[in-house]
Scaffold this active site. Structure first.
Site, mmCIF file in Angstrom:
data_model
loop_
_atom_site.group_PDB
_atom_site.id
_atom_site.type_symbol
_atom_site.label_atom_id
_atom_site.label_comp_id
_atom_site.label_asym_id
_atom_site.label_seq_id
_atom_site.Cartn_x
_atom_site.Cartn_y
_atom_site.Cartn_z
ATOM 1 N N HIS A 1 49.712 11.684 20.824
ATOM 2 C CA HIS A 1 50.755 12.559 20.274
ATOM 3 C C HIS A 1 50.495 12.840 18.799
ATOM 4 C CE1 HIS A 1 54.173 12.950 23.255
ATOM 5 N NE2 HIS A 1 53.303 12.203 23.912
ATOM 6 N N GLY B 1 61.092 18.124 31.707
ATOM 7 C CA GLY B 1 59.896 18.098 32.546
ATOM 8 C C GLY B 1 59.656 16.703 33.068
ATOM 9 N N GLY B 2 58.858 16.606 34.100
ATOM 10 C CA GLY B 2 58.485 15.306 34.640
ATOM 11 C C GLY B 2 57.361 14.675 33.842
#
Length: 403
Positions: free
Chosen positions: A275, A233-234
């Site tokens: 995260h 993914g970008g």
């Protein structure tokens, strides 16, 4: 066992709700409040119009001998249909014997409400949990110095809202490879359409339409979790969230962060903190770019995030940013590093989810070193994808299965 309903207390779609999940909840995806008819004799929770719901499924509630509620005492209002026994509850830890031969034990939860373990006369066991709940006080199960929990043939729970409940039941040995895990209490926060079924399959679970009758103990082939998954993914596409979602219902995951720490970089520290906050508390973290030994070793599932940062470190180590160093052995040295990593992915026996940036769709980098990184990452992604059973591309938070 007949599922008279599989939705949240307000059903799916919710009345007068314009959201995407409600708009697409038609046909088999439309769900009444969850209620379960067990062997025609035991009713767990109530859906509106239970007699009509049973009739649509080709069943009757005339033989029901016990009605039990799982929601908190201050939970949603329920309809008490005439002709059924008065609904009740079993106190936590207590056991109830029903005239039909079923034994019912109340399971303590970590949230308000009551869970029920139902054992049939032939010994098959069903676990039913209310929405937003997981069993409390589970032991650590095999390998942790404790006896495993009771093993269930079927588990019905809020698999979307509480994936950690699945992880804890697996860690305790209560859910095994042969347990049929059914997602119920589905609300309008579930992803619309086929995405719900894809996410559940990745967690080793499934859902069925209202009115479905299942036989507890019958084998059902749930798609196996792929051993190797590559998530591309970008920037800010949601690829890391997708990768984490694929393992959040499994215990003892090792999260491998390849970015390390960057003293003095407040933005990087904030990204790392975000995260960490998202990850389940039971996961462990290793900050390293030495991936080959981890892939070769036995152990719990790995989440490697991400290959682009691993490649940055590898290119640093061979002097790949300098044109002269690149031509004078750097290119060959990097090829060796990449080949070792790809071989380790191919040979690993661990479950592994790898994250990488998809490159090449934007502007051409202005520098030779930037173009070099773009090209090498594209080649690395291609080689790793060949070795993975499952490859996903995440765009705007939507996961597209490439393989």
């Amino acid at each position: 066992m007949t599922l008279l309903g599989t939705g949240a207390p307000d059903g799916l779609p919710r009345p007068d709700c314009p959201c995407a999940s409600c708009a697409t909840a038609v046909g088999d995806e439309a769900r009444a409040a969850t209620a379960v008819l067990v062997d025609g004799a035991l009713l767990l929770d109530l859906t509106p119009g239970p007699a009509f719901a049973a009739a649509r499924a080709g069943r009757s509630i005339a033989g029901v001998r016990q009605v039990l509620l799982s929601h908190p005492h201050d939970g949603p209002a329920v309809e008490f249909p005439a002709g059924l026994p008065a609904p009740g509850r079993v106190p936590d830890g207590r056991e109830l014997a029903v005239i039909s031969g079923h034994r019912i034990r109340a399971v303590a939860l970590d949230a308000p409400g009551t869970g029920y373990e139902v054992t049939a006369a032939d010994g098959e066991r069903l676990l039913y949990l209310p929405p937003g709940a997981a069993p409390a006080g589970l032991n650590n199960g095999p390998g942790h110095g404790a006896a495993p929990a009771v093993r269930y043939d079927m588990v019905l729970l809020d698999a979307v809202g509480r994936p950690d409940a699945l992880a804890r039941l697996r860690a305790a040995g209560a859910i095994t490879a042969t347990t049929d895990v059914i997602a119920v209490h589905l609300d309008h926060d579930v992803p619309p359409g086929r995405e719900l079924h894809r996410q559940l399959a990745a967690a080793g679970a499934r859902t069925v339409p209202d009115g479905t009758t299942l036989v507890v103990g019958d084998y059902h082939a749930v798609p196996d979790l792929p051993r190797r998954t590559l998530v591309l993914g970008g920037a800010r596409s949601g690829k890391s969230v997708e990768a984490e979602r694929r393992l959040e219902s499994f215990p003892d995951v090792l999260y491998v962060a390849t970015g390390g720490t960057r003293p003095g970089d407040a933005d990087w520290a904030a990204r790392v903190a975000l995260h960490r906050e998202r990850r389940p508390g039971s996961w462990r973290t290793a900050e390293t770019t030495d991936l080959v030994p981890l892939l070769a070793a036995d152990g719990p599932p790995l989440l490697l995030d991400c290959l682009s940062l691993w490649l940055t470190d590898a290119m640093d180590s061979v002097g790949a940013w300098d044109d002269e160093s690149w031509a004078d052995g750097g290119k060959d040295a990097l090829a060796v590093r990449v080949a070792e990593l790809v071989a380790a992915v191919r040979a690993t026996r661990r479950t592994v989810v790898l994250v990488s940036n998809e490159v090449g769709s934007g502007v051409v980098p202005a520098t030779a070193s930037g173009r070099r990184f773009r090209d090498e990452l594209g080649r690395l992604n291609t080689r790793v994808a060949v070795e993975c059973e499952h490859v996903l591309l995440v765009v705007a938070g939507q996961a597209l299965a490439l393989r």
